[in-house]
Design a protein around this motif. Structure first.
Motif, PDB file in Angstrom:
ATOM      1  N   PRO A 198       9.706   1.294  -4.827  1.00  0.00           N
ATOM      2  CA  PRO A 198       9.736  -0.170  -4.834  1.00  0.00           C
ATOM      3  C   PRO A 198       9.396  -0.757  -3.465  1.00  0.00           C
ATOM      4  CG  PRO A 198      11.751   0.750  -5.778  1.00  0.00           C
ATOM      5  CD  PRO A 198      10.993   1.888  -5.172  1.00  0.00           C
ATOM      6  N   LYS A 199       8.668  -1.864  -3.471  1.00  0.00           N
ATOM      7  CA  LYS A 199       8.290  -2.521  -2.215  1.00  0.00           C
ATOM      8  C   LYS A 199       9.522  -2.902  -1.395  1.00  0.00           C
ATOM      9  CE  LYS A 199       5.166  -5.190  -4.382  1.00  0.00           C
ATOM     10  NZ  LYS A 199       4.250  -6.325  -4.568  1.00  0.00           N
ATOM     11  N   ALA A 200      10.583  -3.323  -2.042  1.00  0.00           N
ATOM     12  CA  ALA A 200      11.796  -3.718  -1.310  1.00  0.00           C
ATOM     13  C   ALA A 200      12.355  -2.536  -0.529  1.00  0.00           C
ATOM     14  CB  ALA A 200      12.842  -4.267  -2.271  1.00  0.00           C
ATOM     15  N   LYS A 201      12.341  -1.345  -1.121  1.00  0.00           N
ATOM     16  CA  LYS A 201      12.851  -0.157  -0.425  1.00  0.00           C
ATOM     17  C   LYS A 201      11.951   0.205   0.752  1.00  0.00           C
ATOM     18  CE  LYS A 201      14.299   4.573  -0.985  1.00  0.00           C
ATOM     19  NZ  LYS A 201      14.864   5.548  -1.892  1.00  0.00           N
ATOM     20  N   VAL A 202      10.649   0.236   0.514  1.00  0.00           N
ATOM     21  CA  VAL A 202       9.701   0.580   1.580  1.00  0.00           C
ATOM     22  C   VAL A 202       9.794  -0.437   2.713  1.00  0.00           C
ATOM     23  CG1 VAL A 202       7.254   0.860   2.149  1.00  0.00           C
ATOM     24  CG2 VAL A 202       8.164   1.820   0.020  1.00  0.00           C
ATOM     25  N   GLY A 203       9.921  -1.705   2.393  1.00  0.00           N
ATOM     26  CA  GLY A 203      10.001  -2.757   3.409  1.00  0.00           C
ATOM     27  C   GLY A 203      11.172  -2.575   4.358  1.00  0.00           C
ATOM     28  N   ARG A 204      12.255  -1.980   3.887  1.00  0.00           N
ATOM     29  CA  ARG A 204      13.429  -1.755   4.751  1.00  0.00           C
ATOM     30  C   ARG A 204      13.199  -0.664   5.791  1.00  0.00           C
ATOM     31  NH1 ARG A 204      16.089  -2.689  -0.301  1.00  0.00           N
ATOM     32  NH2 ARG A 204      16.304  -0.455  -0.670  1.00  0.00           N
ATOM     33  N   TRP A 205      12.163   0.138   5.634  1.00  0.00           N
ATOM     34  CA  TRP A 205      11.890   1.207   6.599  1.00  0.00           C
ATOM     35  C   TRP A 205      11.279   0.681   7.894  1.00  0.00           C
ATOM     36  CZ3 TRP A 205       8.806   4.614   2.655  1.00  0.00           C
ATOM     37  CH2 TRP A 205       9.681   5.104   1.691  1.00  0.00           C
ATOM     38  N   GLN A 244      11.264  10.831   1.322  1.00  0.00           N
ATOM     39  CA  GLN A 244      10.828   9.571   0.737  1.00  0.00           C
ATOM     40  C   GLN A 244       9.468   9.656   0.036  1.00  0.00           C
ATOM     41  OE1 GLN A 244      12.956   7.186   0.419  1.00  0.00           O
ATOM     42  NE2 GLN A 244      14.427   8.329   1.643  1.00  0.00           N
ATOM     43  N   GLY A 245       8.797  10.795   0.149  1.00  0.00           N
ATOM     44  CA  GLY A 245       7.511  10.956  -0.515  1.00  0.00           C
ATOM     45  C   GLY A 245       6.314  10.510   0.301  1.00  0.00           C
ATOM     46  N   ILE A 246       6.538  10.177   1.563  1.00  0.00           N
ATOM     47  CA  ILE A 246       5.414   9.793   2.432  1.00  0.00           C
ATOM     48  C   ILE A 246       4.507  11.001   2.641  1.00  0.00           C
ATOM     49  CG2 ILE A 246       4.773   9.011   4.757  1.00  0.00           C
ATOM     50  CD1 ILE A 246       7.476   7.443   4.742  1.00  0.00           C
ATOM     51  N   ILE A 247       5.129  12.173   2.774  1.00  0.00           N
ATOM     52  CA  ILE A 247       4.365  13.418   2.884  1.00  0.00           C
ATOM     53  C   ILE A 247       4.744  14.327   1.720  1.00  0.00           C
ATOM     54  CG2 ILE A 247       4.109  13.298   5.391  1.00  0.00           C
ATOM     55  CD1 ILE A 247       6.367  15.393   5.612  1.00  0.00           C
ATOM     56  N   HIS A 248       3.881  15.299   1.483  1.00  0.00           N
ATOM     57  CA  HIS A 248       4.133  16.272   0.421  1.00  0.00           C
ATOM     58  C   HIS A 248       4.765  17.548   0.943  1.00  0.00           C
ATOM     59  CE1 HIS A 248       0.870  13.680  -1.203  1.00  0.00           C
ATOM     60  NE2 HIS A 248       1.660  13.714  -2.256  1.00  0.00           N
ATOM     61  N   GLU A 249       4.570  17.805   2.246  1.00  0.00           N
ATOM     62  CA  GLU A 249       5.078  19.068   2.792  1.00  0.00           C
ATOM     63  C   GLU A 249       5.172  18.986   4.314  1.00  0.00           C
ATOM     64  OE1 GLU A 249       3.716  23.788   2.795  1.00  0.00           O
ATOM     65  OE2 GLU A 249       2.681  22.369   1.488  1.00  0.00           O
ATOM     66  N   LEU A 261       0.832  -1.198   0.000  1.00  0.00           N
ATOM     67  CA  LEU A 261       0.000   0.000   0.000  1.00  0.00           C
ATOM     68  C   LEU A 261       0.869   1.250   0.000  1.00  0.00           C
ATOM     69  CD1 LEU A 261      -3.141   0.633   2.105  1.00  0.00           C
ATOM     70  CD2 LEU A 261      -1.276   2.258   2.184  1.00  0.00           C
ATOM     71  N   MET A 262       1.849   1.300   0.900  1.00  0.00           N
ATOM     72  CA  MET A 262       2.729   2.476   0.968  1.00  0.00           C
ATOM     73  C   MET A 262       3.530   2.635  -0.318  1.00  0.00           C
ATOM     74  SD  MET A 262       4.111   2.830   4.877  1.00  0.00           S
ATOM     75  CE  MET A 262       4.766   4.467   4.572  1.00  0.00           C
ATOM     76  N   ALA A 263       4.063   1.531  -0.818  1.00  0.00           N
ATOM     77  CA  ALA A 263       4.873   1.584  -2.041  1.00  0.00           C
ATOM     78  C   ALA A 263       4.047   2.130  -3.202  1.00  0.00           C
ATOM     79  CB  ALA A 263       5.428   0.201  -2.359  1.00  0.00           C
ATOM     80  N   GLU A 264       2.807   1.685  -3.300  1.00  0.00           N
ATOM     81  CA  GLU A 264       1.943   2.166  -4.383  1.00  0.00           C
ATOM     82  C   GLU A 264       1.639   3.651  -4.237  1.00  0.00           C
ATOM     83  OE1 GLU A 264      -2.698   1.732  -5.573  1.00  0.00           O
ATOM     84  OE2 GLU A 264      -1.635  -0.145  -5.171  1.00  0.00           O
ATOM     85  N   ARG A 265       1.314   4.077  -3.015  1.00  0.00           N
ATOM     86  CA  ARG A 265       0.920   5.478  -2.787  1.00  0.00           C
ATOM     87  C   ARG A 265       2.068   6.448  -3.026  1.00  0.00           C
ATOM     88  NH1 ARG A 265      -3.253   7.570  -3.257  1.00  0.00           N
ATOM     89  NH2 ARG A 265      -3.351   8.838  -1.400  1.00  0.00           N
ATOM     90  N   ILE A 266       3.298   6.023  -2.793  1.00  0.00           N
ATOM     91  CA  ILE A 266       4.434   6.945  -2.950  1.00  0.00           C
ATOM     92  C   ILE A 266       5.312   6.592  -4.146  1.00  0.00           C
ATOM     93  CG2 ILE A 266       4.422   7.552  -0.514  1.00  0.00           C
ATOM     94  CD1 ILE A 266       6.844   5.763  -0.134  1.00  0.00           C
ATOM     95  N   ASP A 267       4.903   5.586  -4.903  1.00  0.00           N
ATOM     96  CA  ASP A 267       5.611   5.187  -6.119  1.00  0.00           C
ATOM     97  C   ASP A 267       7.079   4.844  -5.850  1.00  0.00           C
ATOM     98  OD1 ASP A 267       5.684   4.551  -8.820  1.00  0.00           O
ATOM     99  OD2 ASP A 267       6.273   6.583  -9.410  1.00  0.00           O
TER     100      ASP A 267
END
Length: 136
Positions: free
Chosen positions: A93-100, A114-119, A85-91
């Motif tokens: 890779p799942k592997a990168k998001v999974g390491r967080w 990382q693009g989780i927030i816009h501002e 879900l997070m990987a899709e919303r912030i475009d």
């Protein structure tokens, strides 16, 4: 986790431009709800606690290998769904998001990079803005 995934789908279906704003700490399954925002913000000095799914083990008691296997599969499934879900919303890779997901508090600056927030900005609602607060 299931309730958070359900609420995420309801929030995404709303016919409004939904914004989410971190005013303290977005932790655990609240990250699912936070990601529902079309625009996502964080106030300065806020954080995001990203961790793997936890299962409250009732005690004292026993659990069979079969029951443990089911719980383990459910935990893995929830983890995979959240990362996807997070990987899709912030475009990303799942592997990168999974390491967080390391039981580590992430800063608003990290979330912005990382693009989780816009501002990063304090909450400000103008007199002309339509504002509806949904609290979970």
């Amino acid at each position: 986790m299931e309730a958070a995934f359900y609420a995420y789908e309801v929030l995404r279906a709303l016919p409004i431009g939904l914004g989410t704003h971190n005013l303290g700490v977005v932790a655990s399954s609240a990250n699912i709800l936070f990601m529902a925002g079309n625009k996502r913000f964080a106030a300065p000095n806020t954080g995001f606690l990203l961790h793997r799914t936890k299962f409250p083990f009732p005690g004292p008691g026993t659990i069979s290998q079969g029951e443990l296997d089911v719980v383990s599969k459910n935990i893995k499934s929830s983890d995979d769904r959240l990362v996807a879900l997070m990987a899709e919303r912030i475009d990303k890779p799942k592997a990168k998001v999974g390491r967080w997901f390391q039981e580590k508090m992430r800063t608003a600056e990290f979330a912005l990079e990382q693009g989780i927030i816009h501002e990063i900005c304090p909450l400000a609602v103008g007199h002309e803005d339509e504002f509806v607060q949904i609290v979970f």
